[in-house]
Scaffold this motif. Sequence first.
Motif, PDB file in Angstrom:
ATOM      1  N   GLN A 165       0.901  -1.365  -0.001  1.00  0.00           N
ATOM      2  CA  GLN A 165       0.118   0.016  -0.083  1.00  0.00           C
ATOM      3  C   GLN A 165       0.910   1.352   0.063  1.00  0.00           C
ATOM      4  O   GLN A 165       0.261   2.481   0.082  1.00  0.00           O
ATOM      5  CB  GLN A 165      -1.171  -0.048   1.134  1.00  0.00           C
ATOM      6  CG  GLN A 165      -2.021  -1.203   1.036  1.00  0.00           C
ATOM      7  CD  GLN A 165      -2.994  -0.973   2.316  1.00  0.00           C
ATOM      8  OE1 GLN A 165      -2.841  -0.341   3.031  1.00  0.00           O
ATOM      9  NE2 GLN A 165      -3.561  -2.322   2.446  1.00  0.00           N
ATOM     10  N   PHE A 166       2.120   1.320   0.236  1.00  0.00           N
ATOM     11  CA  PHE A 166       3.024   2.340   0.190  1.00  0.00           C
ATOM     12  C   PHE A 166       4.167   2.255  -0.862  1.00  0.00           C
ATOM     13  O   PHE A 166       5.089   3.082  -0.832  1.00  0.00           O
ATOM     14  CB  PHE A 166       3.403   2.689   1.286  1.00  0.00           C
ATOM     15  CG  PHE A 166       4.263   1.934   2.256  1.00  0.00           C
ATOM     16  CD1 PHE A 166       5.523   1.282   2.076  1.00  0.00           C
ATOM     17  CD2 PHE A 166       3.905   1.192   3.434  1.00  0.00           C
ATOM     18  CE1 PHE A 166       6.267   0.665   2.548  1.00  0.00           C
ATOM     19  CE2 PHE A 166       4.642   0.297   4.354  1.00  0.00           C
ATOM     20  CZ  PHE A 166       5.750   0.012   3.712  1.00  0.00           C
ATOM     21  N   VAL A 167       4.057   1.290  -1.749  1.00  0.00           N
ATOM     22  CA  VAL A 167       5.216   1.215  -2.846  1.00  0.00           C
ATOM     23  C   VAL A 167       4.527   2.305  -3.826  1.00  0.00           C
ATOM     24  O   VAL A 167       3.385   2.509  -4.058  1.00  0.00           O
ATOM     25  CB  VAL A 167       5.249  -0.181  -3.390  1.00  0.00           C
ATOM     26  CG1 VAL A 167       6.360  -0.864  -2.398  1.00  0.00           C
ATOM     27  CG2 VAL A 167       4.184  -0.944  -3.866  1.00  0.00           C
ATOM     28  N   SER A 168       5.361   2.622  -4.886  1.00  0.00           N
ATOM     29  CA  SER A 168       5.107   3.312  -5.839  1.00  0.00           C
ATOM     30  C   SER A 168       4.683   2.283  -7.114  1.00  0.00           C
ATOM     31  O   SER A 168       5.616   1.591  -7.435  1.00  0.00           O
ATOM     32  CB  SER A 168       6.197   4.283  -6.513  1.00  0.00           C
ATOM     33  OG  SER A 168       5.690   4.921  -7.588  1.00  0.00           O
ATOM     34  N   ALA A 169       3.609   2.535  -7.650  1.00  0.00           N
ATOM     35  CA  ALA A 169       3.201   1.528  -8.697  1.00  0.00           C
ATOM     36  C   ALA A 169       3.975   1.584  -9.942  1.00  0.00           C
ATOM     37  O   ALA A 169       4.181   0.564 -10.659  1.00  0.00           O
ATOM     38  CB  ALA A 169       1.547   1.917  -9.452  1.00  0.00           C
ATOM     39  N   GLY A 170       4.680   2.681 -10.289  1.00  0.00           N
ATOM     40  CA  GLY A 170       5.624   3.018 -11.435  1.00  0.00           C
ATOM     41  C   GLY A 170       7.148   2.409 -10.935  1.00  0.00           C
ATOM     42  O   GLY A 170       8.072   2.337 -11.989  1.00  0.00           O
ATOM     43  N   ASP A 171       7.396   1.937  -9.873  1.00  0.00           N
ATOM     44  CA  ASP A 171       8.644   1.524  -9.427  1.00  0.00           C
ATOM     45  C   ASP A 171       8.700  -0.179  -9.429  1.00  0.00           C
ATOM     46  O   ASP A 171       8.161  -0.643  -8.356  1.00  0.00           O
ATOM     47  CB  ASP A 171       8.906   1.924  -8.132  1.00  0.00           C
ATOM     48  CG  ASP A 171      10.397   1.547  -7.578  1.00  0.00           C
ATOM     49  OD1 ASP A 171      11.102   0.952  -8.226  1.00  0.00           O
ATOM     50  OD2 ASP A 171      10.684   2.092  -6.441  1.00  0.00           O
ATOM     51  N   HIS A 172       9.095  -0.923 -10.482  1.00  0.00           N
ATOM     52  CA  HIS A 172       8.791  -2.200 -10.598  1.00  0.00           C
ATOM     53  C   HIS A 172       9.771  -2.950  -9.437  1.00  0.00           C
ATOM     54  O   HIS A 172       9.347  -4.038  -8.995  1.00  0.00           O
ATOM     55  CB  HIS A 172       9.309  -2.744 -11.916  1.00  0.00           C
ATOM     56  CG  HIS A 172      10.741  -2.628 -12.375  1.00  0.00           C
ATOM     57  ND1 HIS A 172      11.065  -1.575 -12.864  1.00  0.00           N
ATOM     58  CD2 HIS A 172      11.748  -3.552 -12.345  1.00  0.00           C
ATOM     59  CE1 HIS A 172      12.487  -1.540 -12.979  1.00  0.00           C
ATOM     60  NE2 HIS A 172      12.809  -2.913 -12.771  1.00  0.00           N
ATOM     61  N   ALA A 173      10.801  -2.416  -9.014  1.00  0.00           N
ATOM     62  CA  ALA A 173      11.803  -2.759  -8.261  1.00  0.00           C
ATOM     63  C   ALA A 173      11.211  -3.195  -6.743  1.00  0.00           C
ATOM     64  O   ALA A 173      11.429  -4.255  -6.132  1.00  0.00           O
ATOM     65  CB  ALA A 173      13.121  -2.405  -7.974  1.00  0.00           C
ATOM     66  N   THR A 174      10.196  -2.299  -6.484  1.00  0.00           N
ATOM     67  CA  THR A 174       9.676  -2.445  -5.284  1.00  0.00           C
ATOM     68  C   THR A 174       8.394  -2.818  -5.122  1.00  0.00           C
ATOM     69  O   THR A 174       7.873  -4.009  -4.391  1.00  0.00           O
ATOM     70  CB  THR A 174       9.524  -1.063  -4.414  1.00  0.00           C
ATOM     71  OG1 THR A 174       9.005  -0.247  -5.191  1.00  0.00           O
ATOM     72  CG2 THR A 174      10.863  -0.769  -3.776  1.00  0.00           C
ATOM     73  N   THR A 175       7.519  -2.721  -6.345  1.00  0.00           N
ATOM     74  CA  THR A 175       6.158  -3.165  -6.725  1.00  0.00           C
ATOM     75  C   THR A 175       6.394  -4.676  -6.711  1.00  0.00           C
ATOM     76  O   THR A 175       5.197  -5.401  -6.165  1.00  0.00           O
ATOM     77  CB  THR A 175       5.623  -2.519  -7.879  1.00  0.00           C
ATOM     78  OG1 THR A 175       5.418  -1.192  -7.706  1.00  0.00           O
ATOM     79  CG2 THR A 175       4.049  -3.120  -8.007  1.00  0.00           C
ATOM     80  N   LEU A 176       7.157  -5.364  -7.364  1.00  0.00           N
ATOM     81  CA  LEU A 176       7.194  -6.809  -7.775  1.00  0.00           C
ATOM     82  C   LEU A 176       7.874  -7.571  -6.462  1.00  0.00           C
ATOM     83  O   LEU A 176       7.893  -8.858  -6.527  1.00  0.00           O
ATOM     84  CB  LEU A 176       7.905  -7.017  -9.058  1.00  0.00           C
ATOM     85  CG  LEU A 176       7.313  -6.594 -10.142  1.00  0.00           C
ATOM     86  CD1 LEU A 176       8.139  -6.543 -11.541  1.00  0.00           C
ATOM     87  CD2 LEU A 176       6.078  -7.160 -10.694  1.00  0.00           C
TER      88      LEU A 176
END
Lengths: 345, 89
Positions: A151-162
């Motif tokens: 709920q607090f990762v950036s959707a545009g940042d694949h390194a954290t979202t994935l």
Amino acid sequence: MSFTRTPGMRLAGVSTCVPARVVDNNACAEVYGETEVRKVVSMAGVQYRPVTDPGVTATDLCFEAAERLLRELAWAPDTLDAIVLVTQSPDYFLPSSSCMIHKWLGLSEHCAALDVGLGCSGYPYGLSLAGSMLLAGCRRILLLQGDTPTQFVSAGDHATTLLFSDAGSATALERQDDAPESFHALCTDGTGYRGLIIPGGGFRDRNPVNPRDRELHMDGGAIFNFTVKRVPEIIGASLQFAGLGQDAIDYFIFHQSNRFIMKHIAKKCGLAAERVPLILDRFGNCGGTSVPLTLTQSVPAQRQGDLRLLCVGYGVGLSWGASVLSLDSQAPLLHQTYSGEVTRQ
Amino acid sequence: MNSQVTVTESEVLEMLASAFEEPVSELRREVTKDDVPGWDSMGALALMAAFDEKLGLELTAAEFREMQKVGDVLDFLQQRGALVNAAHP
């Protein structure tokens, strides 16, 4: 390094709860590109990630884990002296989320409730804190840990979202004079506080100009440098403090940060792979709750005799810690998916 | 801190090829990071791990960000005493 020992603390049971919705990273190729997804899956080791639905919080996940554990142990609500909730995903800035869980579980006014604002290192810190409270006179404590990083990762940042997922947990601890002694080593390097940060939305920058500042920023390289240097040190130091060799530990329960990093650390420490369980493929990185989650997923529910565990957490802060403790054969290890249907007081 | 282990330039290129998932034949001193698709945050982790494991050398995130081309990596290792027979053209 801050060392504490807690004689007379029994680990009475552990319960974990993850969201029912599971995201398959391979299905994210359309958004992030096939190559990027393949690299994250192969390097970080994350295939599936349990992710909360909107409106479900870490507090909800911890509540269901706690309710089931209390029921299994037949611990009456009025026998708890304290609940300690380790989270960086609180429902509100105030009140403390532990006060809500206190209400939902129907706990007594005589039960202390407090939040501890730590992330990946939180489990050893929580064990050390709860152990000190037991030593000081408490009889039964519930240590809760939960976070919802998705709920607090950036959707545009694949390194954290994935990479990130969500989970909650409850650990029952009780005073028992003949319980084996536990050992804790705790450390901090505040100079690295910007390595993992949500810079906006708090009271330093209440309304950030850039909306991206309400989401997680991670300096992956700096975190890697920190991890490979500090984690082997603290594993060695906590074993030395406990007067034990590596062979005396049945399971090294690592925070599930990233498969590549974990394997690198395990190799550097000379730890046998079978004693360092990995659950990233099915559960992702759910923050510090990954330590109790790895416990319920990797240590057999039916056991003979005592096991000795070394739990190690490391990350945001920068903060890191390790606990050496025993798990007897009677302590239940429970796991469930979140239902949202458990009755709340 | 200097490395206690030394490697040759061709061994370093092999390490880079493995970290960045790039054919070693494509890697020469003058090749820039923009020419190497795998020269990204994950490639950085792989290279940091390789230096740590094989050379006992810490490559910080800041140092990696400063590196613009393959030659910068070789120069870094030479400064740390880890590179032998570096052949400057």
